[in-house]
Design an enzyme around this catalytic site. Structure first.
Site, PDB file in Angstrom:
ATOM      1  N   VAL A 128       6.421   5.053   2.022  1.00 55.74           N
ATOM      2  CA  VAL A 128       7.470   5.564   2.515  1.00 55.74           C
ATOM      3  C   VAL A 128       9.413   6.265   2.085  1.00 55.74           C
ATOM      4  O   VAL A 128       9.326   7.483   2.076  1.00 55.74           O
ATOM      5  CB  VAL A 128       8.023   5.459   4.395  1.00 55.74           C
ATOM      6  CG1 VAL A 128       8.593   6.913   5.185  1.00 55.74           C
ATOM      7  CG2 VAL A 128       5.823   5.723   4.658  1.00 55.74           C
ATOM      8  N   CYS A 129       9.724   4.652   2.083  1.00 58.33           N
ATOM      9  CA  CYS A 129      11.391   4.759   2.091  1.00 58.33           C
ATOM     10  C   CYS A 129      11.271   5.554   0.348  1.00 58.33           C
ATOM     11  O   CYS A 129      12.753   6.499   0.324  1.00 58.33           O
ATOM     12  CB  CYS A 129      11.885   3.211   1.660  1.00 58.33           C
ATOM     13  SG  CYS A 129      11.481   3.045   3.611  1.00 58.33           S
ATOM     14  N   THR A 130      10.689   5.550   0.020  1.00 65.61           N
ATOM     15  CA  THR A 130      10.520   6.064  -1.750  1.00 65.61           C
ATOM     16  C   THR A 130      10.823   7.372  -1.402  1.00 65.61           C
ATOM     17  O   THR A 130      11.404   7.899  -2.426  1.00 65.61           O
ATOM     18  CB  THR A 130       9.781   5.479  -2.472  1.00 65.61           C
ATOM     19  OG1 THR A 130       9.449   4.190  -2.822  1.00 65.61           O
ATOM     20  CG2 THR A 130       9.421   6.308  -3.951  1.00 65.61           C
TER      21      THR A 130
ATOM     22  N   LEU B  58      14.527   8.529   0.192  1.00 67.26           N
ATOM     23  CA  LEU B  58      15.643   8.504  -0.505  1.00 67.26           C
ATOM     24  C   LEU B  58      15.657   9.336  -1.733  1.00 67.26           C
ATOM     25  O   LEU B  58      16.744  10.454  -2.414  1.00 67.26           O
ATOM     26  CB  LEU B  58      15.654   7.151  -1.550  1.00 67.26           C
ATOM     27  CG  LEU B  58      15.715   6.142  -0.157  1.00 67.26           C
ATOM     28  CD1 LEU B  58      15.182   4.769  -0.797  1.00 67.26           C
ATOM     29  CD2 LEU B  58      17.726   5.580  -0.651  1.00 67.26           C
TER      30      LEU B  58
END
Length: 218
Positions: free
Chosen positions: A44-46, A49
């Site tokens: 999810v964080c990929t 960002l």
């Protein structure tokens, strides 16, 4: 330490992918969006960002810088960047803080003080609360804070919308209604009398004695 709206954002000096920064000095006379991540190389964080890398220009138009933070070290961030670009097609050029001693996560009340002093061996679940977004103003005060669950990707269009509202309402004595977007009508604050409202905004609509709408000031 519990951080609330209008509290001074805690200052810190720390290593980032763009070198060491002092946070307040880095913010300068503009706005900052600080958004945190529980772990590098998480799905999810990929995506998040990458989206923010693509939106950096929109934030810059609003005199706002963006900065990411993860509890992992800077060298991991540099390796993560290639994955982010592969997924999103966007190059991460904003700084990413390496909070390997958990100092900033604790300073911003994203982790309790009892959580140790190293990111080594920690899993995303251990850092699940490091999923906050802060908007910080030129006065170094917190204007917004939001925390998301790990499984829900953040809506950065909403962060941009809130920034628009914050900047509009600071410059004019107005507020923005639910689901407001740029160019839509705004609310005149109760501090402005009807007479003053006519001088400031011209025509306005009295929906209720305490709810008056007018065109968005330019």
């Amino acid at each position: 330490m519990v951080l609330r709206i209008n509290d001074t954002a805690p200052d810190f000096t720390i290593d980032t992918t763009e070198g060491e920064i002092n946070f307040h000095e880095w913010i300068g006379d503009g706005y900052a969006v600080l958004f945190s991540h529980p772990k590098d190389f998480t799905p999810v964080c990929t995506t998040e960002l990458g989206v923010m890398a693509g939106m950096e220009g929109e934030f810059a138009k609003r005199n706002a810088k963006i900065i990411g933070i993860s509890v992992d070290p800077v060298e991991d961030h540099h390796r993560w960047k290639s994955d982010i670009e592969t997924v999103s097609g966007n190059t991460v050029s904003y700084p990413m803080i390496g909070d390997r001693e958990l100092k900033v996560a604790k300073l911003y009340d994203m982790l309790p003080a009892s959580e140790g002093t190293s990111s080594e061996g920690r899993t995303p679940v251990d850092n699940a609360t490091v999923r906050s977004v802060f908007i910080i103003g030129p006065d170094k005060k917190i204007k917004l804070s939001l925390t998301y669950p790990m499984t829900t990707g953040r809506n950065f269009d909403e962060i941009l919308r809130v920034l628009d509202s914050i900047q509009l309402t600071i410059n004019h004595q107005v507020a923005t209604p639910a689901n407001w977007k740029q160019g839509e009508d705004v609310i005149i604050t109760p501090a402005v009398s009807n007479e003053d409202a006519k001088d400031r905004f011209g025509e306005f609509e009295s929906v209720l004695p305490y709810l008056r709408k007018t065109k968005q000031p330019t």
